[in-house]
Motif scaffolding. Structure first.
Motif, PDB file in Angstrom:
ATOM      1  N   VAL A  87      -9.926  -3.507  -4.610  1.00  0.00           N
ATOM      2  CA  VAL A  87     -10.016  -2.138  -5.136  1.00  0.00           C
ATOM      3  C   VAL A  87      -9.620  -1.175  -4.020  1.00  0.00           C
ATOM      4  O   VAL A  87      -8.897  -0.202  -4.239  1.00  0.00           O
ATOM      5  CB  VAL A  87     -11.431  -1.835  -5.667  1.00  0.00           C
ATOM      6  N   HIS A  88     -10.093  -1.457  -2.824  1.00  0.00           N
ATOM      7  CA  HIS A  88      -9.529  -0.880  -1.616  1.00  0.00           C
ATOM      8  C   HIS A  88      -8.553  -1.923  -1.060  1.00  0.00           C
ATOM      9  O   HIS A  88      -8.970  -2.949  -0.524  1.00  0.00           O
ATOM     10  CB  HIS A  88     -10.610  -0.587  -0.583  1.00  0.00           C
ATOM     11  N   GLY A  89      -7.276  -1.645  -1.195  1.00  0.00           N
ATOM     12  CA  GLY A  89      -6.279  -2.672  -0.892  1.00  0.00           C
ATOM     13  C   GLY A  89      -6.277  -3.147   0.544  1.00  0.00           C
ATOM     14  O   GLY A  89      -5.857  -4.268   0.832  1.00  0.00           O
ATOM     15  N   TYR A  90      -6.753  -2.318   1.474  1.00  0.00           N
ATOM     16  CA  TYR A  90      -6.725  -2.720   2.879  1.00  0.00           C
ATOM     17  C   TYR A  90      -7.807  -3.721   3.230  1.00  0.00           C
ATOM     18  O   TYR A  90      -7.781  -4.316   4.321  1.00  0.00           O
ATOM     19  CB  TYR A  90      -6.840  -1.482   3.781  1.00  0.00           C
ATOM     20  N   GLU A  91      -8.773  -3.937   2.340  1.00  0.00           N
ATOM     21  CA  GLU A  91      -9.895  -4.826   2.628  1.00  0.00           C
ATOM     22  C   GLU A  91      -9.492  -6.260   2.281  1.00  0.00           C
ATOM     23  O   GLU A  91      -9.718  -6.754   1.182  1.00  0.00           O
ATOM     24  CB  GLU A  91     -11.126  -4.329   1.877  1.00  0.00           C
ATOM     25  N   THR A  92      -8.922  -6.922   3.270  1.00  0.00           N
ATOM     26  CA  THR A  92      -8.148  -8.144   3.050  1.00  0.00           C
ATOM     27  C   THR A  92      -8.962  -9.276   2.450  1.00  0.00           C
ATOM     28  O   THR A  92      -8.506  -9.967   1.523  1.00  0.00           O
ATOM     29  CB  THR A  92      -7.508  -8.592   4.378  1.00  0.00           C
ATOM     30  N   SER A 122      -5.505  -2.898  -6.165  1.00  0.00           N
ATOM     31  CA  SER A 122      -4.679  -1.846  -5.557  1.00  0.00           C
ATOM     32  C   SER A 122      -3.583  -2.459  -4.686  1.00  0.00           C
ATOM     33  O   SER A 122      -3.679  -2.465  -3.450  1.00  0.00           O
ATOM     34  CB  SER A 122      -5.548  -0.907  -4.721  1.00  0.00           C
ATOM     35  N   PRO A 123      -2.516  -2.976  -5.299  1.00  0.00           N
ATOM     36  CA  PRO A 123      -1.494  -3.671  -4.505  1.00  0.00           C
ATOM     37  C   PRO A 123      -0.711  -2.770  -3.546  1.00  0.00           C
ATOM     38  O   PRO A 123      -0.304  -3.237  -2.481  1.00  0.00           O
ATOM     39  CB  PRO A 123      -0.573  -4.297  -5.557  1.00  0.00           C
ATOM     40  N   TRP A 124      -0.497  -1.499  -3.891  1.00  0.00           N
ATOM     41  CA  TRP A 124       0.152  -0.611  -2.926  1.00  0.00           C
ATOM     42  C   TRP A 124      -0.741  -0.429  -1.706  1.00  0.00           C
ATOM     43  O   TRP A 124      -0.281  -0.494  -0.568  1.00  0.00           O
ATOM     44  CB  TRP A 124       0.454   0.750  -3.566  1.00  0.00           C
ATOM     45  N   TYR A 126      -2.812  -2.544  -0.627  1.00  0.00           N
ATOM     46  CA  TYR A 126      -2.746  -3.799   0.118  1.00  0.00           C
ATOM     47  C   TYR A 126      -1.566  -3.783   1.080  1.00  0.00           C
ATOM     48  O   TYR A 126      -1.702  -4.153   2.248  1.00  0.00           O
ATOM     49  CB  TYR A 126      -2.624  -4.987  -0.847  1.00  0.00           C
ATOM     50  N   GLU A 127      -0.422  -3.339   0.601  1.00  0.00           N
ATOM     51  CA  GLU A 127       0.793  -3.394   1.428  1.00  0.00           C
ATOM     52  C   GLU A 127       0.770  -2.403   2.582  1.00  0.00           C
ATOM     53  O   GLU A 127       1.226  -2.726   3.689  1.00  0.00           O
ATOM     54  CB  GLU A 127       2.028  -3.159   0.565  1.00  0.00           C
ATOM     55  N   VAL A 128       0.270  -1.209   2.353  1.00  0.00           N
ATOM     56  CA  VAL A 128       0.273  -0.207   3.419  1.00  0.00           C
ATOM     57  C   VAL A 128      -1.021  -0.236   4.231  1.00  0.00           C
ATOM     58  O   VAL A 128      -1.160   0.502   5.216  1.00  0.00           O
ATOM     59  CB  VAL A 128       0.524   1.213   2.870  1.00  0.00           C
ATOM     60  N   ILE A 129      -1.950  -1.097   3.829  1.00  0.00           N
ATOM     61  CA  ILE A 129      -3.257  -1.253   4.485  1.00  0.00           C
ATOM     62  C   ILE A 129      -3.977   0.093   4.509  1.00  0.00           C
ATOM     63  O   ILE A 129      -4.279   0.667   5.560  1.00  0.00           O
ATOM     64  CB  ILE A 129      -3.130  -1.876   5.897  1.00  0.00           C
ATOM     65  N   ASN A 130      -4.232   0.609   3.302  1.00  0.00           N
ATOM     66  CA  ASN A 130      -4.891   1.897   3.190  1.00  0.00           C
ATOM     67  C   ASN A 130      -5.942   1.866   2.093  1.00  0.00           C
ATOM     68  O   ASN A 130      -5.861   1.076   1.157  1.00  0.00           O
ATOM     69  CB  ASN A 130      -3.885   3.009   2.908  1.00  0.00           C
ATOM     70  N   ARG A 131      -6.880   2.755   2.223  1.00  0.00           N
ATOM     71  CA  ARG A 131      -7.990   2.863   1.270  1.00  0.00           C
ATOM     72  C   ARG A 131      -7.570   3.577  -0.009  1.00  0.00           C
ATOM     73  O   ARG A 131      -8.089   3.297  -1.092  1.00  0.00           O
ATOM     74  CB  ARG A 131      -9.118   3.644   1.944  1.00  0.00           C
ATOM     75  N   TRP A 132      -6.630   4.506   0.120  1.00  0.00           N
ATOM     76  CA  TRP A 132      -6.238   5.363  -0.991  1.00  0.00           C
ATOM     77  C   TRP A 132      -5.005   4.828  -1.705  1.00  0.00           C
ATOM     78  O   TRP A 132      -4.369   3.871  -1.259  1.00  0.00           O
ATOM     79  CB  TRP A 132      -5.950   6.770  -0.473  1.00  0.00           C
ATOM     80  N   ASN A 133      -4.665   5.507  -2.807  1.00  0.00           N
ATOM     81  CA  ASN A 133      -3.381   5.249  -3.456  1.00  0.00           C
ATOM     82  C   ASN A 133      -2.386   6.332  -3.014  1.00  0.00           C
ATOM     83  O   ASN A 133      -2.741   7.204  -2.202  1.00  0.00           O
ATOM     84  CB  ASN A 133      -3.545   5.156  -4.972  1.00  0.00           C
ATOM     85  N   PRO A 134      -1.152   6.324  -3.482  1.00  0.00           N
ATOM     86  CA  PRO A 134      -0.169   7.286  -2.963  1.00  0.00           C
ATOM     87  C   PRO A 134      -0.506   8.750  -3.206  1.00  0.00           C
ATOM     88  O   PRO A 134       0.071   9.632  -2.548  1.00  0.00           O
ATOM     89  CB  PRO A 134       1.124   6.896  -3.696  1.00  0.00           C
TER      90      PRO A 134
END
Length: 307
Positions: A87-92, A122-124, A126-134
């Protein structure tokens, strides 16, 4: 403790507008591949599970399909257990712990539950290693009607379309050093607020629901995870990230009030896991295994309640 920070975007005390959000977005870069690291692992499960697409992010629908893994032999006579990660993509480990559970443990629980796994909400991110979306929106504060987060809205729609009640929901997260060094600072700048420093807990903990805390469930999860990794101690004030502990390694949040993922349903048994991957006491693999232990600890507990 309040800390004065001049975040590199925006004016202190003034919430961001479209220009600041665009500036923030322009600074985000792709650091890893959702397709190569996540989708390929999901595809490898297709001969054992029902895998389907429940949406796609408009940022790049081809690159960012939203995928769900379901156990076979679905039956409305069985309760349904939902596992969400990323859900938070950066949380691997939230993502890869969910995938590890699917690969190593999910089939044996399918006798008792319909298993639903959304491993990377939140795959975006995941890729940018961020908590938020764009749009600089936090998906894990966006689980409400007319959500501004595509990620949250798509997941809620998928769960609704299942047409069943969710009995168990385990939402997999991490608390990282970058929460304090970057994301809380960014949030304060975005919202035009002061930043207050919080201690990052060294170890695993869970977040229960203030309205339905299920303390015995949380204890079962903590006891399962402690076999794999260490449990977070409270700070000198008996708190973890500003909230008082209710027992070892457990705090509670008002999930629905905060629009958190674990509040998306009226599940009886819910928990949010928090792994600490930056500890020098753990490896990435141990973080993934800890997430699996949290899920199995929860499911084993619920099975006993159903007997």
């Amino acid at each position: 403790m309040k800390r004065e920070h001049n975040y590199p975007i925006g004016t202190p005390g003034t919430p961001w507008g479209d220009d600041e959000k665009a500036q923030w977005l322009a600074q985000q870069t792709i650091k890893r591949s959702y397709q190569e690291e996540v989708v390929t692992k999901i595809d490898a499960l297709r001969d054992r599970f029902d895998v389907s697409q429940y949406g796609a992010l408009s940022y790049d629908p081809t690159k960012y399909p939203l995928l769900v893994i379901k156990s076979r032999n679905w039956s409305n006579d069985k309760p349904t257990a939902l596992v969400t990660g990323g859900v938070h993509g950066y949380e691997t480990s939230g993502v890869h712990g969910a995938l590890m559970f699917a690969d190593t443990e999910a089939e044996r629980y399918a006798e008792h539950f319909n298993i639903v796994i959304a491993p990377c909400v939140s795959p975006w991110g995941y890729e940018v290693i961020n908590r938020w979306n764009p749009q600089a929106v936090d998906p894990n504060r966006s689980f409400f009607e007319n959500s501004p987060s595509e990620e949250a809205a798509s997941l809620m729609a998928m769960v609704k379309e299942l047409g069943v009640e969710i009995l168990v929901h385990v939402d997999l997260h991490e608390t990282t050093d970058s929460d304090e060094t970057e994301f809380r600072r960014a949030r304060a700048a975005r919202d035009g607020l002061d930043h207050f420093e919080e201690m990052i807990p060294d170890g695993f903990y869970t977040v229960g629901d203030t309205e339905n805390p299920q303390p015995e469930l949380q204890k079962a999860i903590i006891d399962s995870v402690r076999k794999v990794t260490h449990i977070a101690p409270p700070d000198a004030n008996g708190k973890i990230i500003g909230s008082p502990i209710t027992q070892e390694g457990v705090i509670n949040y008002p999930l629905k009030e905060l629009s958190l993922c674990n509040g998306l349903s009226d599940c009886t048994y819910g928990t949010t896991t928090e792994v600490y991957p930056d500890s020098d006491k753990v490896t990435d693999q141990e973080c993934n295994v800890a997430q699996v232990a949290a899920i199995t600890g929860a499911l084993d507990y619920v099975i006993k309640q159903l007997d």
